[in-house]
Design an enzyme around this catalytic site. Sequence first.
Site, mmCIF file in Angstrom:
data_model
loop_
_atom_site.group_PDB
_atom_site.id
_atom_site.type_symbol
_atom_site.label_atom_id
_atom_site.label_comp_id
_atom_site.label_asym_id
_atom_site.label_seq_id
_atom_site.Cartn_x
_atom_site.Cartn_y
_atom_site.Cartn_z
ATOM 1 C CD GLU A 98 -20.294 12.482 -22.852
ATOM 2 O OE1 GLU A 98 -20.961 13.162 -23.661
ATOM 3 O OE2 GLU A 98 -19.534 12.998 -21.999
ATOM 4 C CB CYS A 122 -16.261 16.275 -7.350
ATOM 5 S SG CYS A 122 -15.689 14.827 -6.437
ATOM 6 N N GLY A 165 -18.091 8.212 -13.100
ATOM 7 C CA GLY A 165 -18.284 7.289 -11.991
ATOM 8 C C GLY A 165 -17.057 7.079 -11.129
ATOM 9 C CD GLU A 166 -14.368 6.103 -6.564
ATOM 10 O OE1 GLU A 166 -13.645 5.095 -6.479
ATOM 11 O OE2 GLU A 166 -13.915 7.266 -6.729
ATOM 12 C CB SER A 197 -8.824 7.638 -11.418
ATOM 13 O OG SER A 197 -8.921 8.868 -10.736
ATOM 14 C CG ASN A 296 -10.092 20.099 -18.159
ATOM 15 O OD1 ASN A 296 -9.229 20.734 -18.738
ATOM 16 N ND2 ASN A 296 -9.883 18.882 -17.668
ATOM 17 C CB CYS A 339 -10.022 15.175 -16.071
ATOM 18 S SG CYS A 339 -8.863 13.847 -16.436
#
Length: 350
Positions: A98, A122, A165-166, A197, A296, A339
């Site tokens: 996405e 997380c 993703g990281e 990020s 959120n 987010c």
Amino acid sequence: MTDQLRLPRPIKALDEESLERLVLDLGYDKYRSRQLVRWLYQKGAASYSEMSDIPDALLASLAESAPLHTPKIIRTETSASDLSRKYLLALHDGTTIESVGIPDGRRLTVCISTQVGCPLGCTFCSTGQGGFVRNLSVGEIVDQINVVAHDFARRVTNVVLMGQGEPFLNYNNCMAALRFINAPFGIGIGARHITVSTVGLLEGIRQFTEEPAQYTLAVSLHSAIQVTRDQLMPGVRSHTLVDLRTVLCEYTTRTERRVSLEYALLASENDSDSQLAALIAYCSGLRCHVNLMTCNPGPRRAKDEPGSRRVALFKNELQRAGIPSTIRTSRGTDINAACGQLSQSHRSGG
């Protein structure tokens, strides 16, 4: 050489150096590689047949040795409240990701994904709860920008690597993608309009410190108390807050740029007075800016944000302590585009 090594490698899996080497190996001048980059990423060509100023023989060789894939839009959703758009994209192997386009006056920001899913888990993030599939290639990262630009019929002005993703677990592909995004012969978005990020992977930040371009670094903090952060972000338990702060100090000293710290307030988890005091202590003396936001809601987490007065209290106390901070308004929450809400899920209807 095994059969697997003989298989064609998609052209958008290549970084700039590999693309140059491929062109040279096929017997053509190096400048042809920049022509290819313009077609692939500046003009968004969907096939080699569109590349009118490149020799037919080279295009035929590339079609055989380096297949060209482009993402397909499966679904687009538009926020009724702020006109943000979320895209569910199908990649060439059937996996999905996405991306989000966020209009704001003359600005158009794209929130792009860097992995299919995420391995870090997380607790407040729908992506992290959905597991990890694979890293995105260089072109799969860049292509998300062109999808959004084409759909909005506008030039993208800002890019944030804050989707699924990281980024630092896919470091090389992300940096190669950013170079194409930043390059004048690519998409041409200025480095200062690009934000990366991370959850705070120490080695990734160290590598990022050495990058010559002035990209912005954002770090998901979410608590300055170790036990709380470990509970919220189990994938980075081995990265202590002490070590993280040391690396961030090195980053700000070496680059002379401040770091953005992301802090999503979760009721009864990280919004207490003691959490606020720890956050102020952690940020004091660190060249940083704190982005406060409410958590959120999503398909895997109920809405549990604190009240607006609590968020304002955090901001005011940070400001009183001399720590720059803002309250970030989430965009696209009504379509699960904000987010922590991206999950590459197919939803029926619409």
